[in-house]
Design a protein around this motif. Structure first.
Motif, PDB file in Angstrom:
ATOM      1  N   PRO A  21       0.857  -1.103  -0.142  1.00 21.42           N
ATOM      2  CA  PRO A  21       0.040   0.046  -0.032  1.00 21.42           C
ATOM      3  C   PRO A  21       0.848   1.212  -0.057  1.00 21.42           C
ATOM      4  O   PRO A  21       0.317   2.297  -0.306  1.00 21.42           O
ATOM      5  N   TYR A  22       2.319   1.120   0.299  1.00 19.98           N
ATOM      6  CA  TYR A  22       3.051   2.349   0.526  1.00 19.98           C
ATOM      7  C   TYR A  22       4.063   2.189  -0.640  1.00 19.98           C
ATOM      8  O   TYR A  22       4.847   1.136  -0.366  1.00 19.98           O
ATOM      9  N   THR A  23       4.708   3.085  -1.179  1.00 23.01           N
ATOM     10  CA  THR A  23       6.201   3.076  -1.821  1.00 23.01           C
ATOM     11  C   THR A  23       7.074   3.824  -0.855  1.00 23.01           C
ATOM     12  O   THR A  23       6.856   5.242  -0.332  1.00 23.01           O
ATOM     13  N   GLY A  24       8.058   3.342  -0.334  1.00 23.43           N
ATOM     14  CA  GLY A  24       8.925   3.908   0.619  1.00 23.43           C
ATOM     15  C   GLY A  24       8.644   3.543   1.995  1.00 23.43           C
ATOM     16  O   GLY A  24       7.459   3.043   2.134  1.00 23.43           O
ATOM     17  N   CYS A  25       9.726   3.608   2.897  1.00 23.53           N
ATOM     18  CA  CYS A  25       9.620   3.163   4.272  1.00 23.53           C
ATOM     19  C   CYS A  25      10.320   3.874   5.142  1.00 23.53           C
ATOM     20  O   CYS A  25      11.149   4.228   5.152  1.00 23.53           O
ATOM     21  N   GLU A  26       9.373   4.350   6.366  1.00 23.81           N
ATOM     22  CA  GLU A  26       9.852   5.057   7.391  1.00 23.81           C
ATOM     23  C   GLU A  26      10.829   4.623   8.341  1.00 23.81           C
ATOM     24  O   GLU A  26      11.444   5.248   8.967  1.00 23.81           O
ATOM     25  N   HIS A  27      10.768   3.183   8.336  1.00 27.61           N
ATOM     26  CA  HIS A  27      11.705   2.491   9.304  1.00 27.61           C
ATOM     27  C   HIS A  27      13.370   2.622   9.084  1.00 27.61           C
ATOM     28  O   HIS A  27      13.980   2.589  10.041  1.00 27.61           O
ATOM     29  N   GLY A  28      13.641   2.911   7.730  1.00 28.50           N
ATOM     30  CA  GLY A  28      14.990   3.287   7.505  1.00 28.50           C
ATOM     31  C   GLY A  28      15.988   2.247   7.801  1.00 28.50           C
ATOM     32  O   GLY A  28      17.246   2.497   8.341  1.00 28.50           O
ATOM     33  N   ILE A  30      19.080  -0.445   7.699  1.00 26.65           N
ATOM     34  CA  ILE A  30      20.391  -0.196   6.953  1.00 26.65           C
ATOM     35  C   ILE A  30      20.476  -1.360   6.047  1.00 26.65           C
ATOM     36  O   ILE A  30      21.368  -1.059   5.067  1.00 26.65           O
ATOM     37  N   TYR A  31      19.796  -2.285   6.109  1.00 23.09           N
ATOM     38  CA  TYR A  31      19.929  -3.593   5.211  1.00 23.09           C
ATOM     39  C   TYR A  31      18.727  -3.603   4.315  1.00 23.09           C
ATOM     40  O   TYR A  31      18.672  -4.592   3.593  1.00 23.09           O
ATOM     41  N   CYS A  32      17.906  -2.401   4.029  1.00 23.77           N
ATOM     42  CA  CYS A  32      16.783  -2.549   3.205  1.00 23.77           C
ATOM     43  C   CYS A  32      17.194  -2.820   1.866  1.00 23.77           C
ATOM     44  O   CYS A  32      17.796  -2.108   1.314  1.00 23.77           O
ATOM     45  N   TYR A  33      16.610  -3.652   1.164  1.00 21.29           N
ATOM     46  CA  TYR A  33      16.671  -4.188  -0.145  1.00 21.29           C
ATOM     47  C   TYR A  33      15.622  -3.337  -1.049  1.00 21.29           C
ATOM     48  O   TYR A  33      15.529  -3.484  -2.362  1.00 21.29           O
ATOM     49  N   GLY A  34      14.678  -2.986  -0.438  1.00 24.97           N
ATOM     50  CA  GLY A  34      13.512  -2.242  -1.068  1.00 24.97           C
ATOM     51  C   GLY A  34      13.635  -1.349  -2.278  1.00 24.97           C
ATOM     52  O   GLY A  34      13.169  -1.722  -3.398  1.00 24.97           O
ATOM     53  N   PRO A  35      14.441  -0.332  -2.146  1.00 25.60           N
ATOM     54  CA  PRO A  35      14.669   0.442  -3.178  1.00 25.60           C
ATOM     55  C   PRO A  35      15.451  -0.185  -4.405  1.00 25.60           C
ATOM     56  O   PRO A  35      15.275  -0.040  -5.361  1.00 25.60           O
ATOM     57  N   PRO A  42      17.765   5.351  -3.048  1.00 23.74           N
ATOM     58  CA  PRO A  42      17.714   4.764  -1.715  1.00 23.74           C
ATOM     59  C   PRO A  42      17.645   6.313  -0.755  1.00 23.74           C
ATOM     60  O   PRO A  42      17.218   6.035   0.249  1.00 23.74           O
ATOM     61  N   SER A  43      18.166   7.252  -1.407  1.00 18.58           N
ATOM     62  CA  SER A  43      18.357   8.437  -0.602  1.00 18.58           C
ATOM     63  C   SER A  43      17.145   9.294  -0.199  1.00 18.58           C
ATOM     64  O   SER A  43      16.843   9.997   0.633  1.00 18.58           O
ATOM     65  N   THR A  44      15.740   8.709  -1.094  1.00 18.00           N
ATOM     66  CA  THR A  44      14.433   9.279  -0.601  1.00 18.00           C
ATOM     67  C   THR A  44      13.619   8.209  -0.393  1.00 18.00           C
ATOM     68  O   THR A  44      12.344   8.429  -0.129  1.00 18.00           O
ATOM     69  N   ARG A 202      22.549  -8.299  -1.958  1.00 16.04           N
ATOM     70  CA  ARG A 202      21.886  -8.350  -3.305  1.00 16.04           C
ATOM     71  C   ARG A 202      21.016  -6.841  -3.107  1.00 16.04           C
ATOM     72  O   ARG A 202      20.266  -7.024  -2.242  1.00 16.04           O
ATOM     73  N   ASN A 203      21.078  -6.150  -3.782  1.00 15.14           N
ATOM     74  CA  ASN A 203      19.999  -4.754  -3.983  1.00 15.14           C
ATOM     75  C   ASN A 203      20.203  -4.010  -2.622  1.00 15.14           C
ATOM     76  O   ASN A 203      19.460  -3.194  -2.324  1.00 15.14           O
ATOM     77  N   VAL A 204      21.398  -4.181  -2.189  1.00 15.03           N
ATOM     78  CA  VAL A 204      21.650  -3.345  -0.978  1.00 15.03           C
ATOM     79  C   VAL A 204      22.873  -2.690  -1.049  1.00 15.03           C
ATOM     80  O   VAL A 204      23.861  -3.092  -1.489  1.00 15.03           O
ATOM     81  N   ASP A 205      22.983  -1.191  -0.560  1.00 19.09           N
ATOM     82  CA  ASP A 205      24.443  -0.644  -0.526  1.00 19.09           C
ATOM     83  C   ASP A 205      25.060  -0.980   0.812  1.00 19.09           C
ATOM     84  O   ASP A 205      24.428  -0.581   2.102  1.00 19.09           O
ATOM     85  N   PRO A 206      26.093  -1.702   0.723  1.00 16.36           N
ATOM     86  CA  PRO A 206      26.541  -2.160   2.112  1.00 16.36           C
ATOM     87  C   PRO A 206      27.398  -0.971   2.885  1.00 16.36           C
ATOM     88  O   PRO A 206      27.980  -1.480   3.890  1.00 16.36           O
ATOM     89  N   SER A 207      27.823   0.127   2.239  1.00 19.77           N
ATOM     90  CA  SER A 207      28.692   0.992   2.813  1.00 19.77           C
ATOM     91  C   SER A 207      28.272   1.216   4.433  1.00 19.77           C
ATOM     92  O   SER A 207      29.273   1.394   5.101  1.00 19.77           O
ATOM     93  N   ARG A 208      26.995   1.662   4.615  1.00 20.88           N
ATOM     94  CA  ARG A 208      26.757   1.818   6.052  1.00 20.88           C
ATOM     95  C   ARG A 208      26.899   0.731   6.824  1.00 20.88           C
ATOM     96  O   ARG A 208      27.751   1.033   7.933  1.00 20.88           O
ATOM     97  N   MET A 209      26.628  -0.198   6.560  1.00 19.70           N
ATOM     98  CA  MET A 209      26.989  -1.313   7.425  1.00 19.70           C
ATOM     99  C   MET A 209      28.608  -1.618   7.571  1.00 19.70           C
ATOM    100  O   MET A 209      28.818  -1.999   8.808  1.00 19.70           O
ATOM    101  N   MET A 210      29.255  -1.540   6.681  1.00 15.54           N
ATOM    102  CA  MET A 210      30.656  -1.742   6.738  1.00 15.54           C
ATOM    103  C   MET A 210      31.253  -0.763   7.683  1.00 15.54           C
ATOM    104  O   MET A 210      32.212  -0.745   8.579  1.00 15.54           O
TER     105      MET A 210
END
Ligand code: SF4
Length: 241
Positions: A21-28, A30-35, A42-44, A202-210
């Motif tokens: 029902p929603y596009t985008g997610c407020e939970h933010g 760090i491992y989100c693959y949604g975008p 990913p920045s928005t 896969r589909n995730v930017d790992p830089s924050r986690m690293m």
């Protein structure tokens, strides 16, 4: 915004269709693959767009659909916007009227609001729990409800007669040494099934986690399985039978 279709085919296990029902997610998380999955910036991703007409679209599409409807395959259906717009609830009402089956994922205790309605619908709900440590939760899933509230959601849903499982996904290195504590907490809710999924990029930017020194952990996965089974829980890998 209006959507052209409510349902899309799902490639996830045990789901034939996806409903978000929603596009985008407020939970933010760090491992989100949604975008990555929906080719969004990913920045928005934390800017939520609301598919206002989704209940009406769903009512029109459902008569021609047979199969399990995955709810929250890309974004959390019980993120904070749901408290105001109630689109997930309205979609559930449509699904209940049409007697269809669902498979839902959330990490929000807002789902407690709909426990009674969910108890009338065929299907299962997975509540995500990746840590018992509030500090780690705030670091890795900054906008999401804390672990204690998710455990409460599991208890309430279970007591209402909804089929619930705990979803430990992804298993991160932050869980190492705390697997028994997490399995104890799940056991206490009355939930008997635990799915887990390794961390993958896969589909995730790992830089924050690293930068935070977070990685996947086979050791935590093995320990989770061991500790869960010691407590009589049915622990399964998401993508394996
Ligand atoms: S709850 Fe799911 S969709 Fe939302 S940010 Fe976290 S991983 Fe992404």
């Amino acid at each position: 915004m209006d959507c052209r279709k409510a349902l899309s085919p799902s490639k996830l296990p045990e789901m034939d269709y996806a409903l978000n029902p929603y596009t985008g997610c407020e939970h933010g998380c760090i491992y989100c693959y949604g975008p990555g999955v929906v080719h969004a910036d990913p920045s928005t991703w934390r800017v939520v767009r609301v598919k206002r007409n989704i209940p009406e679209r769903l009512s029109r599409e459902l008569p021609a659909v047979n199969g399990i409807i995955g709810i929250g395959t890309v974004t959390d259906p019980y993120q904070y916007a749901e408290g105001r717009f109630m689109l997930t609830r309205m979609c559930l009402e449509v699904i209940a009227r049409n007697d269809r089956e669902i498979h839902m994922h959330t990490k929000s205790d807002l789902i407690i609001r709909d426990a009674e309605l969910l108890s009338t619908i065929k299907g299962v709900v997975g509540v995500t729990l990746t840590t018992m440590d509030d500090r780690i939760s705030k670091m890795t899933e900054p906008g999401a409800p804390l672990p204690s509230r998710r455990l409460e959601a599991m208890t309430v849903l279970q007591d209402a007669g909804v089929k619930v499982y705990a979803l430990v996904a992804p298993v991160m290195s932050t869980l190492e040494g705390h697997e028994a504590e997490l399995m104890d907490a799940v056991k206490e809710t009355g939930v008997e099934i635990v799915y887990y999924n390794p961390l993958h990029f896969r589909n995730v930017d790992p830089s924050r986690m690293m930068r935070m020194g977070i990685s996947g952990s086979e050791r935590a996965e093995d320990s989770l399985v061991r500790e869960g089974r010691l407590r009589g829980l049915d622990v399964r890998h998401v993508f394996k039978p």
